[in-house]
Design an enzyme around this catalytic site. Structure first.
Site, PDB file in Angstrom:
ATOM      1  N   HIS A  70      -8.934   4.957   4.627  1.00  0.00           N
ATOM      2  CA  HIS A  70      -7.339   4.994   4.601  1.00  0.00           C
ATOM      3  C   HIS A  70      -6.517   5.325   5.947  1.00  0.00           C
ATOM      4  CE1 HIS A  70      -3.907   6.202   1.358  1.00  0.00           C
ATOM      5  NE2 HIS A  70      -3.566   5.642   2.516  1.00  0.00           N
ATOM      6  N   ARG A 101      -3.321   1.093  -2.837  1.00  0.00           N
ATOM      7  CA  ARG A 101      -3.752   2.298  -3.331  1.00  0.00           C
ATOM      8  C   ARG A 101      -4.905   1.981  -4.233  1.00  0.00           C
ATOM      9  NH1 ARG A 101      -1.158   4.543   0.058  1.00  0.00           N
ATOM     10  NH2 ARG A 101       0.434   6.051  -0.035  1.00  0.00           N
ATOM     11  N   GLU A 141     -10.053   9.995  -3.398  1.00  0.00           N
ATOM     12  CA  GLU A 141     -10.194  10.024  -1.720  1.00  0.00           C
ATOM     13  C   GLU A 141     -10.280  11.385  -1.442  1.00  0.00           C
ATOM     14  OE1 GLU A 141      -7.012   7.887   0.036  1.00  0.00           O
ATOM     15  OE2 GLU A 141      -7.194   5.923  -0.745  1.00  0.00           O
ATOM     16  N   MET A 183       4.917  -8.460  -1.747  1.00  0.00           N
ATOM     17  CA  MET A 183       5.529  -9.191  -0.590  1.00  0.00           C
ATOM     18  C   MET A 183       6.689  -8.372  -0.271  1.00  0.00           C
ATOM     19  SD  MET A 183       4.938 -11.448   1.492  1.00  0.00           S
ATOM     20  CE  MET A 183       4.849 -13.067   1.660  1.00  0.00           C
ATOM     21  N   GLY A 184       6.407  -7.092   0.167  1.00  0.00           N
ATOM     22  CA  GLY A 184       7.259  -6.351   0.918  1.00  0.00           C
ATOM     23  C   GLY A 184       7.395  -6.002   2.231  1.00  0.00           C
ATOM     24  N   ARG A 185       7.722  -5.033   2.939  1.00  0.00           N
ATOM     25  CA  ARG A 185       7.697  -4.863   4.365  1.00  0.00           C
ATOM     26  C   ARG A 185       6.341  -5.219   4.798  1.00  0.00           C
ATOM     27  NH1 ARG A 185      11.057  -0.145   2.777  1.00  0.00           N
ATOM     28  NH2 ARG A 185       9.359   0.514   1.713  1.00  0.00           N
ATOM     29  N   ILE A 186       5.184  -4.753   4.300  1.00  0.00           N
ATOM     30  CA  ILE A 186       3.956  -4.917   5.105  1.00  0.00           C
ATOM     31  C   ILE A 186       3.399  -6.458   4.682  1.00  0.00           C
ATOM     32  CG2 ILE A 186       1.803  -3.893   5.064  1.00  0.00           C
ATOM     33  CD1 ILE A 186       2.816  -1.189   4.624  1.00  0.00           C
TER      34      ILE A 186
HETATM   35  P1  NAP Z   1       7.565  -2.219  -0.016  1.00  0.00           P
HETATM   36  O1  NAP Z   1       8.317  -2.711   1.161  1.00  0.00           O
HETATM   37  O2  NAP Z   1       8.364  -1.207  -1.039  1.00  0.00           O
HETATM   38  O3  NAP Z   1       6.719  -3.225  -0.719  1.00  0.00           O
HETATM   39  C1  NAP Z   1       6.213  -3.309  -2.231  1.00  0.00           C
HETATM   40  C2  NAP Z   1       6.419  -4.605  -2.446  1.00  0.00           C
HETATM   41  O4  NAP Z   1       5.553  -4.592  -3.815  1.00  0.00           O
HETATM   42  C3  NAP Z   1       7.775  -4.858  -2.921  1.00  0.00           C
HETATM   43  O5  NAP Z   1       8.010  -6.207  -2.305  1.00  0.00           O
HETATM   44  C4  NAP Z   1       7.966  -4.632  -4.384  1.00  0.00           C
HETATM   45  O6  NAP Z   1       8.638  -5.791  -5.092  1.00  0.00           O
HETATM   46  C5  NAP Z   1       6.537  -4.963  -4.694  1.00  0.00           C
HETATM   47  N1  NAP Z   1       5.933  -4.605  -6.089  1.00  0.00           N
HETATM   48  C6  NAP Z   1       6.318  -3.489  -6.453  1.00  0.00           C
HETATM   49  N2  NAP Z   1       5.642  -3.374  -8.014  1.00  0.00           N
HETATM   50  C7  NAP Z   1       5.267  -4.695  -8.276  1.00  0.00           C
HETATM   51  C8  NAP Z   1       4.483  -5.164  -9.171  1.00  0.00           C
HETATM   52  N3  NAP Z   1       4.498  -4.514 -10.762  1.00  0.00           N
HETATM   53  N4  NAP Z   1       3.943  -6.538  -9.324  1.00  0.00           N
HETATM   54  C9  NAP Z   1       4.556  -7.317  -8.128  1.00  0.00           C
HETATM   55  N5  NAP Z   1       5.035  -6.534  -7.019  1.00  0.00           N
HETATM   56  C10 NAP Z   1       5.404  -5.266  -6.957  1.00  0.00           C
HETATM   57  O7  NAP Z   1       6.560  -1.133   0.710  1.00  0.00           O
HETATM   58  P2  NAP Z   1       5.686  -1.446   1.865  1.00  0.00           P
HETATM   59  O8  NAP Z   1       6.247  -0.479   2.967  1.00  0.00           O
HETATM   60  O9  NAP Z   1       5.520  -2.565   2.144  1.00  0.00           O
HETATM   61  O10 NAP Z   1       4.405  -0.485   1.387  1.00  0.00           O
HETATM   62  C11 NAP Z   1       3.551  -0.956   0.523  1.00  0.00           C
HETATM   63  C12 NAP Z   1       2.521   0.004   0.010  1.00  0.00           C
HETATM   64  O11 NAP Z   1       1.517   0.021   0.805  1.00  0.00           O
HETATM   65  C13 NAP Z   1       2.944   1.435  -0.151  1.00  0.00           C
HETATM   66  O12 NAP Z   1       3.696   1.890  -1.154  1.00  0.00           O
HETATM   67  C14 NAP Z   1       1.655   1.997   0.061  1.00  0.00           C
HETATM   68  O13 NAP Z   1       0.984   2.316  -1.256  1.00  0.00           O
HETATM   69  C15 NAP Z   1       0.577   1.087   0.636  1.00  0.00           C
HETATM   70  N6  NAP Z   1       0.538   1.612   2.093  1.00  0.00           N
HETATM   71  C16 NAP Z   1      -0.651   1.850   2.605  1.00  0.00           C
HETATM   72  C17 NAP Z   1      -1.088   2.244   3.856  1.00  0.00           C
HETATM   73  C18 NAP Z   1      -2.637   2.540   4.057  1.00  0.00           C
HETATM   74  O14 NAP Z   1      -2.850   3.382   4.876  1.00  0.00           O
HETATM   75  N7  NAP Z   1      -3.618   1.960   3.611  1.00  0.00           N
HETATM   76  C19 NAP Z   1      -0.118   2.402   4.639  1.00  0.00           C
HETATM   77  C20 NAP Z   1       1.127   2.021   4.357  1.00  0.00           C
HETATM   78  C21 NAP Z   1       1.449   1.606   2.893  1.00  0.00           C
HETATM   79  P3  NAP Z   1      10.293  -5.601  -4.971  1.00  0.00           P
HETATM   80  O15 NAP Z   1      10.690  -6.353  -3.728  1.00  0.00           O
HETATM   81  O16 NAP Z   1      10.760  -6.349  -5.987  1.00  0.00           O
HETATM   82  O17 NAP Z   1      10.427  -4.126  -4.926  1.00  0.00           O
HETATM   83  C1  GLV Z   2       0.067   5.249   3.599  1.00  0.00           C
HETATM   84  O1  GLV Z   2      -1.261   5.067   2.582  1.00  0.00           O
HETATM   85  C2  GLV Z   2       1.227   5.264   3.094  1.00  0.00           C
HETATM   86  O2  GLV Z   2       1.649   5.117   2.162  1.00  0.00           O
HETATM   87  O3  GLV Z   2       1.999   5.422   4.411  1.00  0.00           O
END
Ligand code: NAP
Ligand code: GLV
Length: 319
Positions: A285, A237, A266, A154-157
């Site tokens: 992706h 991922r 990928e 439950m981060g930004r996305i």
């Molecule tokens: P973010 O704000 O850092 O959110 C990630 C969340 O995951 C944080 O709240 C973090 O907890 C939590 N987390 C980390 N390790 C964990 C664990 N072991 N168990 C449970 N929760 C855990 O990042 P975001 O911007 O939302 O992006 C998240 C991920 O989405 C990226 O890292 C990337 O891999 C993926 N993504 C994919 C695409 C795509 O094109 N498919 C695009 C963008 C991002 P804390 O709050 O405690 O730090």
């Molecule tokens: C895409 O997967 C990203 O991490 O921005």
């Protein structure tokens, strides 16, 4: 003049301003991935390395680039980069947080809806001439409105997806490394342990980064806990899910469906077993792939590279 190496062809309007201050060398193709060896050779003299998420930047590569000061990744995820090795060498790593949040949440919700209502399967059938008549139970799926959504990460996305879910009357459960008390109070999300989330959710959405702790987070045991009528949506991922276990769970009806934007390897190999299943909706992706967002991500990278090369603090430093 400091040197920048870019591993993919990027738009002129982003790259040209950098050429006024730096020597910029860019890979010739937007589509063709550089090999690791090509990267080592081509980026040899670079002070800045501008990478995409499929470029592996490990200790060995960093050691072969003696001038390197900054690695700027065109993604928010940076599991392709050995950040510990970068830190040890005093190399700054930057990424693109925030700017892609809403766009990726839109895609996550599209994938959830498409999976639930078998959208891509239905289109494939129609184009293949299989639409013979309106059928009472043909291509029936699962309701999204009013269902229970479980978000892991439950981060930004994750939060942006959860906000969308409220508009669909969904009950939102989440599991995260840390509690998000403010969001719980503001939006009514409920924190639960991982196993409870898996047992109670109709849709399980993965949005953690890929780290040693999250690698294989969803395996045989976790899939076994999920409802037979549930679907898993992975936009995080590929490595967060054990794909072999997922295939088994889907073919033995332990879960109902999967929506995948990401894969362990990928581009996903065309003979991958998951691609043979009609109840798997797949995307290449494309989470952050809107024109506006991709341009904004590149602009962030460009500004951060410029900052580091001019001995200023970049906005989006990872280490
Ligand atoms: P973010 O704000 O850092 O959110 C990630 C969340 O995951 C944080 O709240 C973090 O907890 C939590 N987390 C980390 N390790 C964990 C664990 N072991 N168990 C449970 N929760 C855990 O990042 P975001 O911007 O939302 O992006 C998240 C991920 O989405 C990226 O890292 C990337 O891999 C993926 N993504 C994919 C695409 C795509 O094109 N498919 C695009 C963008 C991002 P804390 O709050 O405690 O730090
Ligand atoms: C895409 O997967 C990203 O991490 O921005």
């Amino acid at each position: 003049m400091k040197k920048i190496f870019i591993t993919r062809k990027l738009p002129d309007e982003i790259v040209n301003p950098l050429k006024e201050k730096f020597e910029v060398k860019m890979w010739h193709s937007e589509e063709i991935q550089m090999t690791y060896e090509e990267l080592k050779t081509e980026a040899k003299e670079a002070h800045a390395l501008w990478t995409v998420l499929s470029d592996k930047v490990d200790r060995e590569l960093m050691e072969s680039l003696p001038n390197l000061k900054v690695i700027s990744n065109l993604a928010v995820g940076y599991n392709n980069i050995d950040v510990e090795a970068a830190k040890e060498r005093g190399i700054v790593v930057t990424n693109t947080p925030g700017v892609l949040t809403e766009t990726t949440a839109d895609l996550t919700f599209s994938l959830l809806l498409a999976t639930a209502r078998r959208v891509t399967e239905a289109e494939r059938d129609l184009r293949a001439g299989k639409w013979k008549s309106w059928t009472p139970m043909g291509l029936t799926g699962m309701d999204v409105f009013g269902a229970t959504l479980g978000i892991i990460g439950m981060g930004r996305i994750g939060e942006a997806v959860a906000r969308r879910a409220k508009g669909f009357g969904m009950k939102v459960l989440y599991h995260n490394r840390s509690r998000k008390v403010e969001a719980e109070e503001k939006f009514g999300f409920t924190y639960v342990e991982l196993d409870t989330l898996l047992q109670e959710s109709d849709f399980v959405v993965l949005l953690t980064p890929l780290t040693p702790e999250t690698k294989g987070l969803i395996g045989e045991r976790e899939l076994e806990l999920m409802k037979e009528t549930s679907a898993i949506i992975n936009v995080a991922r590929g490595g967060v899910v054990d794909e072999q276990a997922l295939y088994e769970a889907l073919t033995t009806n332990k879960i109902w469906a999967a929506g995948l934007d990401v894969f362990e390897v990928e581009p996903v190999p065309m003979d991958h077993p998951l691609l043979t299943l009609p109840n798997v909706t797949v995307l290449p992706h494309i989470g952050s792939a809107s024109i506006h967002t991709r341009m904004a991500m590149m602009q962030m990278n460009a500004e951060d590279i410029e900052a580091v090369l001019e001995d200023k603090e970049p906005e989006n430093r990872v280490v």
